[in-house]
Design an enzyme around this catalytic site. Structure first.
Site, PDB file in Angstrom:
ATOM      1  N   HIS A   1      -4.522   6.108  -1.208  1.00  0.00           N
ATOM      2  CA  HIS A   1      -5.112   5.987   0.126  1.00  0.00           C
ATOM      3  C   HIS A   1      -4.072   6.169   1.237  1.00  0.00           C
ATOM      4  O   HIS A   1      -4.435   6.328   2.396  1.00  0.00           O
ATOM      5  CB  HIS A   1      -5.800   4.633   0.253  1.00  0.00           C
ATOM      6  CG  HIS A   1      -7.146   4.679   0.911  1.00  0.00           C
ATOM      7  ND1 HIS A   1      -7.934   5.798   0.990  1.00  0.00           N
ATOM      8  CD2 HIS A   1      -7.852   3.702   1.549  1.00  0.00           C
ATOM      9  CE1 HIS A   1      -9.058   5.520   1.630  1.00  0.00           C
ATOM     10  NE2 HIS A   1      -9.028   4.260   1.987  1.00  0.00           N
TER      11      HIS A   1
ATOM     12  N   PHE B   1       0.811  -1.228   0.000  1.00  0.00           N
ATOM     13  CA  PHE B   1       0.000   0.000   0.000  1.00  0.00           C
ATOM     14  C   PHE B   1       0.844   1.278   0.000  1.00  0.00           C
ATOM     15  O   PHE B   1       0.302   2.377  -0.037  1.00  0.00           O
ATOM     16  CB  PHE B   1      -0.914   0.025   1.238  1.00  0.00           C
ATOM     17  CG  PHE B   1      -1.862  -1.130   1.306  1.00  0.00           C
ATOM     18  CD1 PHE B   1      -2.900  -1.252   0.390  1.00  0.00           C
ATOM     19  CD2 PHE B   1      -1.712  -2.101   2.273  1.00  0.00           C
ATOM     20  CE1 PHE B   1      -3.777  -2.323   0.450  1.00  0.00           C
ATOM     21  CE2 PHE B   1      -2.588  -3.177   2.343  1.00  0.00           C
ATOM     22  CZ  PHE B   1      -3.613  -3.285   1.423  1.00  0.00           C
TER      23      PHE B   1
ATOM     24  N   TYR C   1      -5.495  -1.441   9.653  1.00  0.00           N
ATOM     25  CA  TYR C   1      -6.005  -0.983   8.365  1.00  0.00           C
ATOM     26  C   TYR C   1      -6.834   0.281   8.542  1.00  0.00           C
ATOM     27  O   TYR C   1      -7.376   0.552   9.609  1.00  0.00           O
ATOM     28  CB  TYR C   1      -6.782  -2.098   7.661  1.00  0.00           C
ATOM     29  CG  TYR C   1      -5.847  -3.147   7.118  1.00  0.00           C
ATOM     30  CD1 TYR C   1      -5.065  -2.881   6.000  1.00  0.00           C
ATOM     31  CD2 TYR C   1      -5.710  -4.375   7.742  1.00  0.00           C
ATOM     32  CE1 TYR C   1      -4.175  -3.825   5.523  1.00  0.00           C
ATOM     33  CE2 TYR C   1      -4.822  -5.325   7.268  1.00  0.00           C
ATOM     34  CZ  TYR C   1      -4.054  -5.040   6.158  1.00  0.00           C
ATOM     35  OH  TYR C   1      -3.161  -5.964   5.686  1.00  0.00           O
TER      36      TYR C   1
ATOM     37  N   ASN D   1     -13.713   5.870   4.991  1.00  0.00           N
ATOM     38  CA  ASN D   1     -13.862   4.913   6.089  1.00  0.00           C
ATOM     39  C   ASN D   1     -12.893   5.142   7.245  1.00  0.00           C
ATOM     40  O   ASN D   1     -13.208   4.822   8.391  1.00  0.00           O
ATOM     41  CB  ASN D   1     -13.758   3.481   5.570  1.00  0.00           C
ATOM     42  CG  ASN D   1     -14.977   3.110   4.753  1.00  0.00           C
ATOM     43  OD1 ASN D   1     -16.087   3.565   5.035  1.00  0.00           O
ATOM     44  ND2 ASN D   1     -14.784   2.295   3.726  1.00  0.00           N
TER      45      ASN D   1
ATOM     46  N   ASN E   1      -9.703   1.324   7.944  1.00  0.00           N
ATOM     47  CA  ASN E   1     -11.054   1.263   8.506  1.00  0.00           C
ATOM     48  C   ASN E   1     -11.073   1.058  10.018  1.00  0.00           C
ATOM     49  O   ASN E   1     -12.133   1.113  10.632  1.00  0.00           O
ATOM     50  CB  ASN E   1     -11.856   0.142   7.836  1.00  0.00           C
ATOM     51  CG  ASN E   1     -11.975   0.348   6.342  1.00  0.00           C
ATOM     52  OD1 ASN E   1     -11.508   1.338   5.794  1.00  0.00           O
ATOM     53  ND2 ASN E   1     -12.600  -0.599   5.669  1.00  0.00           N
TER      54      ASN E   1
END
Length: 189
Positions: free
Chosen positions: A20, A15, A65, A113, A67
């Protein structure tokens, strides 16, 4: 008065250079340019202490993560007895063009989120945000767009205002009025 700056992102190399993870990228860039100390902790986040002009603050990269970021934020706020109005969350914003920045004093999650989870865990939306535009190509599913690594040109585009982002972070740590910061930086095109 201590402040906390939270950069939102997802842990893991896969990631690392994705839209993000722009919050992580901004924090990492700031840390490279400022003396800091990593604080061992049990909060499931990388916690750094920084001092600018006698103002001690913390920078946080949650290692859960996106969220679930709120759980880390809540634990650190409680442990260091920091008020919600003394945090700044740095995040990606698909509604802003690539690289554009916008400061917000509070608000909803707008479908993000990471923000949603911070609002849920802290039981309030009254925290400051630094949004960094990542644009959005509606021909690509949103998750795929946000989690696909970007190329060098896209990275330059997204981080075109990195000096301004660093200034905002420094001034926030030093206690400059957030209204003044919004008046100064929300006009940047």
């Amino acid at each position: 008065m201590k402040k906390i700056i939270i950069g939102l992102g997802n842990p893991g190399k896969e990631f690392q250079n994705t839209y993000h993870n722009i919050g992580f990228l901004a924090l990492e860039s700031f840390l490279k340019n400022n003396k800091h100390q990593m604080i061992p902790n049990s909060y499931q986040g990388h916690l750094y202490q920084i001092q600018l002009n006698n103002c001690i603050s913390f920078l946080v990269k949650p290692q859960m993560y996106m969220n679930s970021s709120g759980k880390v934020v809540k634990k650190i706020l409680d442990a260091y007895q920091i008020k919600i109005e003394d945090i700044l969350v740095i995040l990606d914003d698909i509604y802003l063009p690539e690289g554009k920045i916008k400061l917000r004093p509070q608000g909803g999650h707008a479908g993000h989120n990471g923000l949603r989870n911070i609002i849920e865990c802290c039981n309030t939306n009254k925290f400051k945000r630094l949004k960094i535009g990542v644009g959005y190509d509606s021909n690509i599913p949103l998750n795929q767009y946000l989690l696909t690594p970007f190329n060098l040109h896209q990275k330059k585009q997204i981080l075109q205002n990195i000096d301004k982002i660093h200034e905002i972070m420094s001034k926030f740590i030093q206690g400059i009025s957030f209204n003044n910061l919004m008046n100064q930086y929300n006009v940047i095109k």
